[in-house]
Design a protein around this motif. Structure first.
Motif, PDB file in Angstrom:
ATOM      1  N   ALA A   1     -36.697   0.654  -4.603  1.00  0.00           N
ATOM      2  CA  ALA A   1     -37.448  -0.599  -4.726  1.00  0.00           C
ATOM      3  C   ALA A   1     -37.946  -1.071  -3.362  1.00  0.00           C
ATOM      4  CB  ALA A   1     -36.567  -1.665  -5.377  1.00  0.00           C
ATOM      5  N   SER A   2     -37.099  -0.958  -2.350  1.00  0.00           N
ATOM      6  CA  SER A   2     -37.485  -1.370  -1.006  1.00  0.00           C
ATOM      7  C   SER A   2     -38.645  -0.530  -0.477  1.00  0.00           C
ATOM      8  CB  SER A   2     -36.277  -1.252  -0.069  1.00  0.00           C
ATOM      9  OG  SER A   2     -36.640  -1.550   1.265  1.00  0.00           O
ATOM     10  N   ALA A   3     -38.623   0.758  -0.761  1.00  0.00           N
ATOM     11  CA  ALA A   3     -39.696   1.644  -0.288  1.00  0.00           C
ATOM     12  C   ALA A   3     -41.046   1.229  -0.847  1.00  0.00           C
ATOM     13  CB  ALA A   3     -39.382   3.089  -0.667  1.00  0.00           C
ATOM     14  N   PHE A   4     -41.074   0.809  -2.121  1.00  0.00           N
ATOM     15  CA  PHE A   4     -42.344   0.443  -2.743  1.00  0.00           C
ATOM     16  C   PHE A   4     -42.782  -0.982  -2.404  1.00  0.00           C
ATOM     17  CE2 PHE A   4     -41.656   4.328  -4.963  1.00  0.00           C
ATOM     18  CZ  PHE A   4     -42.939   4.786  -5.211  1.00  0.00           C
ATOM     19  N   ARG A   5     -41.982  -1.675  -1.618  1.00  0.00           N
ATOM     20  CA  ARG A   5     -42.409  -2.959  -1.048  1.00  0.00           C
ATOM     21  C   ARG A   5     -42.787  -2.814   0.422  1.00  0.00           C
ATOM     22  NH1 ARG A   5     -37.732  -4.937  -4.297  1.00  0.00           N
ATOM     23  NH2 ARG A   5     -38.592  -6.145  -6.042  1.00  0.00           N
ATOM     24  N   ASP A   6     -42.660  -1.613   0.938  1.00  0.00           N
ATOM     25  CA  ASP A   6     -42.900  -1.371   2.352  1.00  0.00           C
ATOM     26  C   ASP A   6     -44.404  -1.276   2.631  1.00  0.00           C
ATOM     27  OD1 ASP A   6     -41.476  -0.297   5.005  1.00  0.00           O
ATOM     28  OD2 ASP A   6     -43.326   0.839   4.673  1.00  0.00           O
ATOM     29  N   PRO A   7     -44.920  -2.012   3.621  1.00  0.00           N
ATOM     30  CA  PRO A   7     -46.361  -2.015   3.899  1.00  0.00           C
ATOM     31  C   PRO A   7     -46.933  -0.634   4.208  1.00  0.00           C
ATOM     32  CG  PRO A   7     -45.277  -3.814   5.045  1.00  0.00           C
ATOM     33  CD  PRO A   7     -44.186  -2.968   4.478  1.00  0.00           C
ATOM     34  N   GLU A   8     -46.174   0.193   4.903  1.00  0.00           N
ATOM     35  CA  GLU A   8     -46.682   1.521   5.260  1.00  0.00           C
ATOM     36  C   GLU A   8     -46.874   2.388   4.023  1.00  0.00           C
ATOM     37  OE1 GLU A   8     -45.743   5.071   8.513  1.00  0.00           O
ATOM     38  OE2 GLU A   8     -44.208   3.572   8.042  1.00  0.00           O
ATOM     39  N   LEU A   9     -45.912   2.346   3.108  1.00  0.00           N
ATOM     40  CA  LEU A   9     -46.035   3.132   1.879  1.00  0.00           C
ATOM     41  C   LEU A   9     -47.170   2.600   1.010  1.00  0.00           C
ATOM     42  CD1 LEU A   9     -44.884   5.416   0.133  1.00  0.00           C
ATOM     43  CD2 LEU A   9     -43.416   3.720  -0.952  1.00  0.00           C
ATOM     44  N   ILE A  10     -47.287   1.284   0.917  1.00  0.00           N
ATOM     45  CA  ILE A  10     -48.356   0.685   0.118  1.00  0.00           C
ATOM     46  C   ILE A  10     -49.722   1.076   0.669  1.00  0.00           C
ATOM     47  CG2 ILE A  10     -49.437  -1.508  -0.534  1.00  0.00           C
ATOM     48  CD1 ILE A  10     -46.556  -2.674  -0.646  1.00  0.00           C
ATOM     49  N   GLU A  11     -49.854   1.053   1.981  1.00  0.00           N
ATOM     50  CA  GLU A  11     -51.133   1.435   2.588  1.00  0.00           C
ATOM     51  C   GLU A  11     -51.469   2.879   2.280  1.00  0.00           C
ATOM     52  OE1 GLU A  11     -53.457   1.180   6.884  1.00  0.00           O
ATOM     53  OE2 GLU A  11     -51.264   1.305   6.855  1.00  0.00           O
ATOM     54  N   LEU A  12     -50.473   3.758   2.346  1.00  0.00           N
ATOM     55  CA  LEU A  12     -50.707   5.169   2.035  1.00  0.00           C
ATOM     56  C   LEU A  12     -51.178   5.334   0.598  1.00  0.00           C
ATOM     57  CD1 LEU A  12     -50.549   8.211   2.440  1.00  0.00           C
ATOM     58  CD2 LEU A  12     -48.077   8.075   2.072  1.00  0.00           C
ATOM     59  N   VAL A  13     -50.472   4.709  -0.341  1.00  0.00           N
ATOM     60  CA  VAL A  13     -50.833   4.832  -1.752  1.00  0.00           C
ATOM     61  C   VAL A  13     -52.243   4.302  -2.006  1.00  0.00           C
ATOM     62  CG1 VAL A  13     -50.293   4.008  -4.081  1.00  0.00           C
ATOM     63  CG2 VAL A  13     -48.455   4.810  -2.588  1.00  0.00           C
ATOM     64  N   SER A  14     -52.608   3.226  -1.319  1.00  0.00           N
ATOM     65  CA  SER A  14     -53.923   2.622  -1.545  1.00  0.00           C
ATOM     66  C   SER A  14     -55.063   3.539  -1.123  1.00  0.00           C
ATOM     67  CB  SER A  14     -54.034   1.286  -0.797  1.00  0.00           C
ATOM     68  OG  SER A  14     -54.099   1.483   0.604  1.00  0.00           O
ATOM     69  N   TYR A  15     -54.793   4.521  -0.259  1.00  0.00           N
ATOM     70  CA  TYR A  15     -55.823   5.450   0.177  1.00  0.00           C
ATOM     71  C   TYR A  15     -55.875   6.721  -0.672  1.00  0.00           C
ATOM     72  CZ  TYR A  15     -57.173   2.814   4.281  1.00  0.00           C
ATOM     73  OH  TYR A  15     -57.661   1.850   5.114  1.00  0.00           O
ATOM     74  N   LEU A  16     -54.961   6.868  -1.616  1.00  0.00           N
ATOM     75  CA  LEU A  16     -54.964   8.053  -2.472  1.00  0.00           C
ATOM     76  C   LEU A  16     -55.942   7.839  -3.619  1.00  0.00           C
ATOM     77  CD1 LEU A  16     -51.134   8.775  -2.651  1.00  0.00           C
ATOM     78  CD2 LEU A  16     -52.842  10.083  -1.400  1.00  0.00           C
ATOM     79  N   PRO A  17     -56.940   8.674  -3.778  1.00  0.00           N
ATOM     80  CA  PRO A  17     -57.896   8.507  -4.892  1.00  0.00           C
ATOM     81  C   PRO A  17     -57.176   8.454  -6.240  1.00  0.00           C
ATOM     82  CG  PRO A  17     -58.694  10.137  -3.335  1.00  0.00           C
ATOM     83  CD  PRO A  17     -57.300   9.806  -2.904  1.00  0.00           C
ATOM     84  N   GLY A  18     -57.369   7.348  -6.968  1.00  0.00           N
ATOM     85  CA  GLY A  18     -56.717   7.187  -8.258  1.00  0.00           C
ATOM     86  C   GLY A  18     -55.270   6.762  -8.181  1.00  0.00           C
ATOM     87  N   GLY A  19     -54.729   6.609  -6.967  1.00  0.00           N
ATOM     88  CA  GLY A  19     -53.343   6.213  -6.813  1.00  0.00           C
ATOM     89  C   GLY A  19     -52.373   7.297  -7.262  1.00  0.00           C
TER      90      GLY A  19
END
Length: 249
Positions: free
Chosen positions: A59-77
């Motif tokens: 849960a903590s990982a998916f609240r982490d800004p770095e991980l969120i930024e990475l996911v946001s750049y993946l086409p289609g998530g």
């Protein structure tokens, strides 16, 4: 420039290219980058505190800004699901397929992970059967993706059920990547065991956590690594300007 920044810049280019190619526009927009199964060990060697550290770490990982930024750049998530496993007949989907593509959906996923219950299972450890169960779950993903990954966490050797080496070899032939997060105590041979018998596929790896108190750091590091996909996936799409067929397995 860090590896993540290089990937970020290339992903921006790929997004623009995928949108502009034309014949694969609708196809590309209907796919996600990675489908990921997080398979958590809840066998007898994992007590309630250790289980909670796994859940809180994810849960903590998916609240982490770095991980969120990475996911946001993946086409289609990404598409992500979570299972619990122990013995050969003890596998359970505890969080079915979720789409994560930005901060809102990442936080939604984290909140659902916070609420997951640990189910009672046998004390045995059947890694091969956990992989078979994960493979069946991959087939039920409602939104196909370019890359399929099984992410298995464990603190022990397989002692029941199907041979994990045989199962992982079959799954590798189906273009499925298997990564592992190994929770270590004093016995470092568990790392070698997973390297030889479990992890398979392009770019696969073993991530070590030095005890359950180190799980949160390890799972974040592991997710950042496995969600930074091989650039060859995007290069292939753009170069060939055609659909990539999803194999029926």
């Amino acid at each position: 420039m860090t590896p993540f920044m290089r990937f970020k810049r290339f992903a921006q280019f790929c997004c623009a290219a995928l949108i502009g190619i034309g014949p694969i526009d609708a196809y590309a927009q209907n796919r996600c980058s990675i489908e990921l199964i997080l398979a958590l060990d809840v066998s007898g060697s994992v007590d309630w505190k250790e289980y909670r550290l796994q859940r809180v770490g994810i849960a903590s990982a998916f609240r982490d800004p770095e991980l969120i930024e990475l996911v946001s750049y993946l086409p289609g998530g990404i598409q992500i699901a979570l299972t619990q496993w122990s013995g050969e007949f003890d596998q359970r989907v505890v969080l079915n397929w979720q789409s994560v593509k930005d901060k809102r959906t990442a936080f939604d996923f984290a909140e659902k992970v916070d609420d997951i219950t640990r189910y009672e299972n046998s004390g045995m450890t059947a890694i091969g059967n956990a992989l078979i169960h994960a493979n069946k779950l991959l087939r039920r993903n409602p939104k196909p993706c370019y890359k399929r990954v099984i992410d298995i966490s464990s603190d022990g050797f397989s002692n029941r059920g199907n041979d994990p080496k045989s199962v992982s070899t079959i799954l590798e032939a189906k273009d499925i990547t298997i990564n592992a997060l190994v929770i270590l105590d004093e016995d470092l041979s568990l790392l070698t065991y997973f390297e030889k018998n479990v992890v398979r596929g392009h770019g696969s790896f073993v991530q070590a956590a030095y005890g359950y108190d180190d799980y949160a750091r390890a799972i974040k590091e592991k997710l950042l690594r496995e969600l930074s996909p091989s650039l060859s996936h995007y290069e292939f799409i753009i170069k060939n300007n055609r659909k990539i067929a999803r194999s029926d397995y």
